[in-house]
Structure formats: structure tokens, C-alpha cells
Write a protein that holds these residues in place. Sequence first.
Motif, PDB file in Angstrom:
ATOM      1  N   THR A  49      -4.410  -4.267   1.966  1.00 23.26           N
ATOM      2  CA  THR A  49      -4.705  -5.413   1.012  1.00 23.26           C
ATOM      3  C   THR A  49      -5.275  -6.530   2.092  1.00 23.26           C
ATOM      4  O   THR A  49      -4.621  -6.881   2.972  1.00 23.26           O
ATOM      5  CB  THR A  49      -3.566  -5.716   0.441  1.00 23.26           C
ATOM      6  OG1 THR A  49      -3.017  -4.751  -0.327  1.00 23.26           O
ATOM      7  CG2 THR A  49      -3.996  -6.904  -0.630  1.00 23.26           C
ATOM      8  N   VAL A  50      -6.319  -7.134   1.746  1.00 28.90           N
ATOM      9  CA  VAL A  50      -6.847  -8.188   2.366  1.00 28.90           C
ATOM     10  C   VAL A  50      -6.317  -9.703   1.773  1.00 28.90           C
ATOM     11  O   VAL A  50      -6.692  -9.910   0.730  1.00 28.90           O
ATOM     12  CB  VAL A  50      -8.490  -8.277   2.430  1.00 28.90           C
ATOM     13  CG1 VAL A  50      -8.899  -9.526   3.537  1.00 28.90           C
ATOM     14  CG2 VAL A  50      -8.810  -6.866   3.186  1.00 28.90           C
ATOM     15  N   SER A  61      -8.858  -4.365  -1.557  1.00 29.91           N
ATOM     16  CA  SER A  61      -8.012  -3.218  -1.691  1.00 29.91           C
ATOM     17  C   SER A  61      -8.696  -2.106  -0.966  1.00 29.91           C
ATOM     18  O   SER A  61      -9.710  -1.857  -1.478  1.00 29.91           O
ATOM     19  CB  SER A  61      -7.283  -2.960  -2.875  1.00 29.91           C
ATOM     20  OG  SER A  61      -6.287  -3.947  -3.481  1.00 29.91           O
ATOM     21  N   GLY A  62      -8.019  -1.341  -0.128  1.00 25.05           N
ATOM     22  CA  GLY A  62      -8.749   0.038   0.415  1.00 25.05           C
ATOM     23  C   GLY A  62      -7.515   0.953   0.582  1.00 25.05           C
ATOM     24  O   GLY A  62      -6.307   0.511   0.686  1.00 25.05           O
ATOM     25  N   LEU A  63      -7.797   2.221   0.607  1.00 26.60           N
ATOM     26  CA  LEU A  63      -6.909   3.161   0.544  1.00 26.60           C
ATOM     27  C   LEU A  63      -7.118   4.161   1.367  1.00 26.60           C
ATOM     28  O   LEU A  63      -8.330   4.721   1.495  1.00 26.60           O
ATOM     29  CB  LEU A  63      -6.823   3.821  -0.664  1.00 26.60           C
ATOM     30  CG  LEU A  63      -5.643   4.550  -0.941  1.00 26.60           C
ATOM     31  CD1 LEU A  63      -4.206   3.900  -0.844  1.00 26.60           C
ATOM     32  CD2 LEU A  63      -5.907   5.594  -2.258  1.00 26.60           C
ATOM     33  N   GLU A 116      -0.959  -3.720   5.459  1.00 23.55           N
ATOM     34  CA  GLU A 116      -0.817  -2.022   5.343  1.00 23.55           C
ATOM     35  C   GLU A 116       0.440  -1.758   4.790  1.00 23.55           C
ATOM     36  O   GLU A 116       1.708  -1.998   5.445  1.00 23.55           O
ATOM     37  CB  GLU A 116      -1.017  -1.353   7.019  1.00 23.55           C
ATOM     38  CG  GLU A 116      -1.249  -0.114   6.882  1.00 23.55           C
ATOM     39  CD  GLU A 116      -0.881   0.243   8.126  1.00 23.55           C
ATOM     40  OE1 GLU A 116      -2.139   0.765   8.857  1.00 23.55           O
ATOM     41  OE2 GLU A 116       0.182   0.480   9.007  1.00 23.55           O
ATOM     42  N   GLN A 117       0.383  -0.838   3.839  1.00 24.07           N
ATOM     43  CA  GLN A 117       1.669  -0.260   3.254  1.00 24.07           C
ATOM     44  C   GLN A 117       1.439   1.066   3.405  1.00 24.07           C
ATOM     45  O   GLN A 117       0.773   1.729   2.795  1.00 24.07           O
ATOM     46  CB  GLN A 117       1.829  -0.855   2.109  1.00 24.07           C
ATOM     47  CG  GLN A 117       1.879  -2.312   1.852  1.00 24.07           C
ATOM     48  CD  GLN A 117       2.092  -2.643   0.280  1.00 24.07           C
ATOM     49  OE1 GLN A 117       0.730  -2.659  -0.080  1.00 24.07           O
ATOM     50  NE2 GLN A 117       3.082  -3.199  -0.238  1.00 24.07           N
ATOM     51  N   SER A 118       2.103   2.010   3.981  1.00 18.03           N
ATOM     52  CA  SER A 118       2.173   3.511   4.171  1.00 18.03           C
ATOM     53  C   SER A 118       3.147   4.168   3.239  1.00 18.03           C
ATOM     54  O   SER A 118       4.384   3.650   3.204  1.00 18.03           O
ATOM     55  CB  SER A 118       2.280   3.787   5.650  1.00 18.03           C
ATOM     56  OG  SER A 118       3.574   3.365   5.883  1.00 18.03           O
TER      57      SER A 118
END
Length: 204
Positions: A49-50, A61-63, A116-118
Motif C-alpha cells: 500500500t502506497v 495497492s499492489g499484490l 508491506e503486509q505479508s
Amino acid sequence: MNGTLHAFILLVVSLAGCSVPAQPPAASDQEIVQASYRSSIGPEIRLYTVVSRRNGSGAHSGLMIATDRERILFDPAGTFSLADVPERGDVHYGISPAILDTYIDYHARETFDVVEQSVRLSSDDAEQIAQYVKVQGAVPRMQCALSITRILARLPRFEGLGITYFPNTAMRAVAKLPGAKTRVIRQNDSDANHDVLIQAAATP
């Protein structure tokens, strides 16, 4: 990409956010196979998430999806592009650690942080998400978080996540998932530095 990511790579750059760049020609099957990268960490997703430093709003958002076979990056309505990284629709293939770091560096700057969320996944869940993003195709502008949350919500594990247009809302929902790990990447590069060559180190 299992070999060396050579020398300097020219990024086609604009400000962070969900917009619609000109779509490059779709990568061939051969290009995708040749670039494939398999992570040793195991199946997982990482939501990026920027977030604006000025007002805290979510800009994009990117994944990243790691399966047992490959690691890919779904950058819906994004502007990130590397000449040596095959892309089809909004999916980038061969996401080595060096390329993932370049993606983060591309967005993190003096005006934006990257969160960053993992989340670790089963092999089946990771593979299912990968297949969903591959058939999604190019995402319209301003629908980055919407496309990601719609895809995740199709899996029983993420049914309670909710579907949203807003990157920060998606970020807060993922933070509540069991086992989710979060880190904030903060860099002080000038916005002007994004129109430069970025040197990416090799990672076998």
C-alpha cells in the motif's frame, strides 16, 4: 529471472497512484517461462500500500503472490514497468528479491511510504489467487484496491476481508488477518529521482 539482472534498467516512471499507462505488448509464454522465479520462502501474499506522507491517504495497492512454482506481482492500474520483466495484463512475472525491491523503491520516496503486509498461505490458496490475477486482465484506473479485494474475497479464508475501492481500507482489513506481518518502508528520495536509471543487483 534466475540469472543476473544486468546493469542499469530504465523505469518508465510517473507519480505513485492508480492510473492507466500505455499497456506494453503482452509477454509471450516463452518469455514468461524463461523469467520464472521460485521463492524458497513458501506460499504467501504481500499486499503493498502506497501511503501519502502529506495526508495519510492511500495512493495505490499492489499484490505479490508466491506459489510453490513461481512468484508474480499483480500491479493493477499501476505504472511500474521494467524492460526485462515480462508483463501480461497487469501481472509481472519473474519477481526475484531484486525486482521486488525495485518495485518498492519505485513507490517509496519523500512524499510516499510503502506498507508491506505479508500473509502465509496454503499451496492451494496461493495457486488459486495466482490464477485469478492472471485472468483478471488490465484493471481500469482507480480500481487497484477494488480488484485485489474482489479477488481475495473469492477465497473462504478472506471472505470477511470486505471489498473496497480504498487502499487504506484494504490495508487495515489485512492487518486484522491472523498471522499478518506488517512493515513500513520509508525512504527520503526526491520525487525527481524517479526519472533516472535504477541499478538492480543480481539475486540468484
